[in-house]
Design a protein around this motif. Structure first.
Motif, PDB file in Angstrom:
ATOM      1  N   THR A  45       0.847  -1.186   0.000  1.00 29.65           N
ATOM      2  CA  THR A  45       0.000   0.000   0.000  1.00 29.65           C
ATOM      3  C   THR A  45       0.889   1.244   0.000  1.00 29.65           C
ATOM      4  OG1 THR A  45      -0.194  -0.082   2.401  1.00 29.65           O
ATOM      5  CG2 THR A  45      -1.931  -1.191   1.135  1.00 29.65           C
ATOM      6  N   PRO A  46       0.363   2.406  -0.407  1.00 30.66           N
ATOM      7  CA  PRO A  46       1.219   3.571  -0.663  1.00 30.66           C
ATOM      8  C   PRO A  46       2.130   4.020   0.482  1.00 30.66           C
ATOM      9  CG  PRO A  46      -0.930   3.918  -1.634  1.00 30.66           C
ATOM     10  CD  PRO A  46      -1.018   2.651  -0.822  1.00 30.66           C
ATOM     11  N   THR A  47       1.605   4.434   1.611  1.00 27.76           N
ATOM     12  CA  THR A  47       2.462   4.935   2.687  1.00 27.76           C
ATOM     13  C   THR A  47       3.360   3.831   3.218  1.00 27.76           C
ATOM     14  OG1 THR A  47       0.820   6.593   3.300  1.00 27.76           O
ATOM     15  CG2 THR A  47       2.493   6.079   4.948  1.00 27.76           C
ATOM     16  N   CYS A  48       2.836   2.639   3.311  1.00 28.30           N
ATOM     17  CA  CYS A  48       3.610   1.507   3.819  1.00 28.30           C
ATOM     18  C   CYS A  48       4.807   1.204   2.917  1.00 28.30           C
ATOM     19  CB  CYS A  48       2.718   0.275   3.930  1.00 28.30           C
ATOM     20  SG  CYS A  48       1.223   0.542   4.907  1.00 28.30           S
ATOM     21  N   SER A  49       4.595   1.265   1.602  1.00 25.46           N
ATOM     22  CA  SER A  49       5.641   0.929   0.640  1.00 25.46           C
ATOM     23  C   SER A  49       6.573   2.090   0.305  1.00 25.46           C
ATOM     24  CB  SER A  49       5.013   0.430  -0.661  1.00 25.46           C
ATOM     25  OG  SER A  49       4.397  -0.815  -0.460  1.00 25.46           O
ATOM     26  N   GLN A  50       6.081   3.296   0.409  1.00 27.07           N
ATOM     27  CA  GLN A  50       6.896   4.451   0.034  1.00 27.07           C
ATOM     28  C   GLN A  50       7.654   5.054   1.206  1.00 27.07           C
ATOM     29  OE1 GLN A  50       4.018   7.002  -1.827  1.00 27.07           O
ATOM     30  NE2 GLN A  50       3.629   5.535  -3.461  1.00 27.07           N
ATOM     31  N   TRP A  85       6.770  -8.775  -0.559  1.00 28.65           N
ATOM     32  CA  TRP A  85       6.921  -7.341  -0.267  1.00 28.65           C
ATOM     33  C   TRP A  85       8.311  -7.050   0.295  1.00 28.65           C
ATOM     34  CZ3 TRP A  85       5.042  -4.269   4.436  1.00 28.65           C
ATOM     35  CH2 TRP A  85       5.008  -2.900   4.153  1.00 28.65           C
ATOM     36  N   ASN A  89      11.455  -4.811  -1.517  1.00 31.99           N
ATOM     37  CA  ASN A  89      12.000  -3.632  -0.833  1.00 31.99           C
ATOM     38  C   ASN A  89      13.375  -3.887  -0.209  1.00 31.99           C
ATOM     39  OD1 ASN A  89       9.917  -1.261  -0.641  1.00 31.99           O
ATOM     40  ND2 ASN A  89       8.754  -3.176  -0.580  1.00 31.99           N
TER      41      ASN A  89
END
Length: 157
Positions: A45-50, A85, A89
């Motif tokens: 998800t956006p905040t989690c991944s970015q 994930w 990362n």
């Protein structure tokens, strides 16, 4: 809801190790150890991944240099998603832990219902756990990312 001074409940998690499913329990992961754990609403998800996971990846060595035995990323996702994930990362220094059915997240009272996009999820937080006892808890208000980041945890160690 769990708070500083609480002991983590005994739960089995999902974790892929060398492509094989394992189910470590709370005691195995936290007993006789200083552990930083952070939880996210969802892998990829956006905040989690970015921001959230990448911050801990970037600061893992500095966090561990403060006497931390392991860093755990927890999400209410399955172990295969968490493993993918983590690989996407470069999270080699982080245990990508799955709370697939949300048992742990519900037992500590940090669950939320996101039925419009995912169902049961974890609130965003970070915590310092020493020998199974919560020593620090940085809980975010829903939709926020201000206190559970890696730099805030590092600064507090």
């Amino acid at each position: 809801m769990i708070q500083v001074g609480s002991t983590l409940p005994e739960v089995d998690f999902g974790l892929l190790v060398n492509g094989e499913m394992t189910n470590p329990g709370t005691n195995e992961l936290f007993s006789d150890k200083r552990v930083v754990m952070f939880a996210v609403p969802g892998a990829f998800t956006p905040t989690c991944s970015q921001a959230h996971l990448p911050g801990f990846v970037a600061l893992a060595d500095k966090i561990k240099a403060k006497g931390i035995d392991s860093i755990i990323c927890l999400s209410v996702n399955d172990a295969f998603v968490m493993d993918a994930w983590g690989k996407a990362n470069n999270a080699d220094e982080i245990i990508m832990l799955a709370d697939g059915n949300g048992h742990f997240t519900k037992q500590i009272g940090l669950d939320m219902n996101t039925s419009n996009f995912g169902g049961l999820r974890s609130l965003r937080y970070s915590m310092l756990v020493e020998d199974g006892e919560v020593k620090k808890l940085n809980l975010e208000d829903p939709g926020r990312f201000e206190v559970s980041d890696a730099q805030s945890m590092l600064d507090s160690l």
